[in-house]
Design a protein around this motif. Sequence first.
Motif, PDB file in Angstrom:
ATOM      1  N   THR A 135     -16.093 -15.573  39.943  1.00 30.99           N
ATOM      2  CA  THR A 135     -16.777 -14.297  39.740  1.00 30.99           C
ATOM      3  C   THR A 135     -18.274 -14.466  39.938  1.00 30.99           C
ATOM      4  N   LEU A 136     -18.956 -13.339  40.144  1.00 36.44           N
ATOM      5  CA  LEU A 136     -20.406 -13.344  40.279  1.00 36.44           C
ATOM      6  C   LEU A 136     -20.920 -11.919  40.198  1.00 36.44           C
ATOM      7  N   THR A 137     -22.223 -11.788  40.055  1.00 36.69           N
ATOM      8  CA  THR A 137     -22.903 -10.500  40.188  1.00 36.69           C
ATOM      9  C   THR A 137     -23.991 -10.700  41.237  1.00 36.69           C
ATOM     10  N   THR A 138     -24.283  -9.640  41.983  1.00 41.02           N
ATOM     11  CA  THR A 138     -25.224  -9.780  43.090  1.00 41.02           C
ATOM     12  C   THR A 138     -25.777  -8.424  43.493  1.00 41.02           C
ATOM     13  N   PHE A 139     -26.735  -8.445  44.415  1.00 42.76           N
ATOM     14  CA  PHE A 139     -27.269  -7.197  44.948  1.00 42.76           C
ATOM     15  C   PHE A 139     -26.276  -6.618  45.945  1.00 42.76           C
ATOM     16  N   ASP A 140     -25.982  -5.336  45.793  1.00 38.94           N
ATOM     17  CA  ASP A 140     -24.954  -4.675  46.591  1.00 38.94           C
ATOM     18  C   ASP A 140     -25.331  -4.527  48.056  1.00 38.94           C
ATOM     19  N   PRO A 192     -28.226  -7.849  52.702  1.00 40.48           N
ATOM     20  CA  PRO A 192     -27.286  -8.430  53.667  1.00 40.48           C
ATOM     21  C   PRO A 192     -26.777  -9.826  53.315  1.00 40.48           C
ATOM     22  N   TRP A 193     -27.614 -10.655  52.719  1.00 37.45           N
ATOM     23  CA  TRP A 193     -27.179 -12.017  52.402  1.00 37.45           C
ATOM     24  C   TRP A 193     -26.612 -12.109  50.980  1.00 37.45           C
ATOM     25  N   ASN A 194     -26.339 -10.978  50.361  1.00 35.58           N
ATOM     26  CA  ASN A 194     -25.710 -10.955  49.036  1.00 35.58           C
ATOM     27  C   ASN A 194     -24.309 -10.363  49.159  1.00 35.58           C
ATOM     28  N   ALA A 195     -24.050  -9.206  48.587  1.00 42.87           N
ATOM     29  CA  ALA A 195     -22.680  -8.665  48.541  1.00 42.87           C
ATOM     30  C   ALA A 195     -21.987  -8.630  49.909  1.00 42.87           C
ATOM     31  N   PRO A 196     -22.648  -8.186  50.987  1.00 43.39           N
ATOM     32  CA  PRO A 196     -21.939  -8.201  52.274  1.00 43.39           C
ATOM     33  C   PRO A 196     -21.478  -9.611  52.684  1.00 43.39           C
ATOM     34  N   PHE A 197     -22.293 -10.619  52.387  1.00 44.19           N
ATOM     35  CA  PHE A 197     -21.909 -12.010  52.660  1.00 44.19           C
ATOM     36  C   PHE A 197     -20.670 -12.385  51.853  1.00 44.19           C
ATOM     37  N   TYR A 198     -20.704 -12.088  50.549  1.00 43.66           N
ATOM     38  CA  TYR A 198     -19.565 -12.440  49.695  1.00 43.66           C
ATOM     39  C   TYR A 198     -18.298 -11.695  50.117  1.00 43.66           C
ATOM     40  N   ARG A 199     -18.437 -10.446  50.537  1.00 42.59           N
ATOM     41  CA  ARG A 199     -17.262  -9.700  51.013  1.00 42.59           C
ATOM     42  C   ARG A 199     -16.653 -10.388  52.231  1.00 42.59           C
ATOM     43  N   ARG A 200     -17.491 -10.868  53.123  1.00 45.99           N
ATOM     44  CA  ARG A 200     -16.978 -11.605  54.285  1.00 45.99           C
ATOM     45  C   ARG A 200     -16.280 -12.893  53.857  1.00 45.99           C
ATOM     46  N   MET A 201     -16.661 -13.442  52.722  1.00 49.78           N
ATOM     47  CA  MET A 201     -16.062 -14.671  52.207  1.00 49.78           C
ATOM     48  C   MET A 201     -14.809 -14.398  51.371  1.00 49.78           C
ATOM     49  N   GLY A 202     -14.394 -13.131  51.285  1.00 46.30           N
ATOM     50  CA  GLY A 202     -13.160 -12.794  50.579  1.00 46.30           C
ATOM     51  C   GLY A 202     -13.330 -12.266  49.170  1.00 46.30           C
ATOM     52  N   PHE A 203     -14.567 -12.103  48.720  1.00 46.69           N
ATOM     53  CA  PHE A 203     -14.796 -11.529  47.392  1.00 46.69           C
ATOM     54  C   PHE A 203     -14.576 -10.019  47.468  1.00 46.69           C
ATOM     55  N   ASP A 233     -28.546   0.227  39.551  1.00 48.62           N
ATOM     56  CA  ASP A 233     -27.749   0.748  40.661  1.00 48.62           C
ATOM     57  C   ASP A 233     -27.745  -0.180  41.873  1.00 48.62           C
ATOM     58  N   SER A 234     -28.463  -1.296  41.801  1.00 48.35           N
ATOM     59  CA  SER A 234     -28.520  -2.214  42.930  1.00 48.35           C
ATOM     60  C   SER A 234     -27.551  -3.388  42.801  1.00 48.35           C
ATOM     61  N   ARG A 235     -26.907  -3.512  41.637  1.00 49.14           N
ATOM     62  CA  ARG A 235     -26.083  -4.684  41.358  1.00 49.14           C
ATOM     63  C   ARG A 235     -24.597  -4.347  41.413  1.00 49.14           C
ATOM     64  N   VAL A 236     -23.795  -5.354  41.734  1.00 49.34           N
ATOM     65  CA  VAL A 236     -22.350  -5.210  41.793  1.00 49.34           C
ATOM     66  C   VAL A 236     -21.715  -6.493  41.244  1.00 49.34           C
ATOM     67  N   ALA A 237     -20.588  -6.323  40.569  1.00 46.02           N
ATOM     68  CA  ALA A 237     -19.785  -7.464  40.117  1.00 46.02           C
ATOM     69  C   ALA A 237     -18.710  -7.722  41.159  1.00 46.02           C
ATOM     70  N   MET A 238     -18.426  -9.010  41.385  1.00 48.03           N
ATOM     71  CA  MET A 238     -17.455  -9.378  42.419  1.00 48.03           C
ATOM     72  C   MET A 238     -16.574 -10.514  41.933  1.00 48.03           C
ATOM     73  N   ALA A 239     -15.398 -10.628  42.546  1.00 50.52           N
ATOM     74  CA  ALA A 239     -14.479 -11.734  42.229  1.00 50.52           C
ATOM     75  C   ALA A 239     -13.706 -12.119  43.475  1.00 50.52           C
ATOM     76  N   SER A 240     -13.344 -13.362  43.527  1.00 47.42           N
ATOM     77  CA  SER A 240     -12.450 -13.867  44.570  1.00 47.42           C
ATOM     78  C   SER A 240     -11.257 -14.474  43.858  1.00 47.42           C
ATOM     79  N   ASN A 241     -10.107 -13.839  43.969  1.00 50.08           N
ATOM     80  CA  ASN A 241      -8.900 -14.389  43.355  1.00 50.08           C
ATOM     81  C   ASN A 241      -8.433 -15.573  44.182  1.00 50.08           C
ATOM     82  N   ILE A 242      -8.171 -16.686  43.510  1.00 49.83           N
ATOM     83  CA  ILE A 242      -7.851 -17.910  44.231  1.00 49.83           C
ATOM     84  C   ILE A 242      -6.498 -18.475  43.851  1.00 49.83           C
ATOM     85  N   SER A 243      -5.770 -17.834  42.966  1.00 51.31           N
ATOM     86  CA  SER A 243      -4.493 -18.397  42.538  1.00 51.31           C
ATOM     87  C   SER A 243      -3.422 -18.215  43.589  1.00 51.31           C
TER      88      SER A 243
END
Length: 176
Positions: free
Chosen positions: A121-126, A129-140, A166-176
């Motif tokens: 899990t993580l929190t980041t700027f929505d 470009p090098w925050n949430a969009p990057f993590y989304r490309r990584m499967g978060f 309003d600039s932050r988002v919580a994210m997770a990558s399920n790995i199980s």
Amino acid sequence: MTGPDEAGWNIRLARPDDAPAMPAIERAAGAMFDRIEGLAGIAGQQTVPVDRLRRYIARGHCLVATSGETLVGFLVTQPFGRELHVYEFSVHPDWQGQGIGTALIRACLIDARNCGFIAVTLTTFDQVPWNAPFYRRMGFRDVDPTEHKRLALELENEHANGFPADSRVAMASNIS
């Protein structure tokens, strides 16, 4: 864990003596936010204290990227039950664009899976470009904070510490 030898960098587990070099990398990476409208002076201004970094490192899941003996990036995590939370992730601007961030995230996901965690899990700027969009490309995926109390508290703490809510988002990558 290593990156390509020809790239001139490697990934390994962090050691306590790595902690003093991490704030300068975090500060340099944070300066990149100064060019984002509404975020100037927010990121990298208050770096993670070295003693806290050492506590995270002692838990055994923090990673660093090195070039020779020089630290060029790091990823700091803390376990919470069956989740591994990314607290800080920085690559020095001089070393960005070489796949180091991708390698750190992939190594973190592999470590988490091998250790029995079910999610990272993580929190980041929505919109950065090098925050949430990057993590989304990584499967978060984005997480609704109303459905995840710990991440909701993380976002509340960040807002209390000056991050625009309003600039932050919580994210997770399920790995199980």
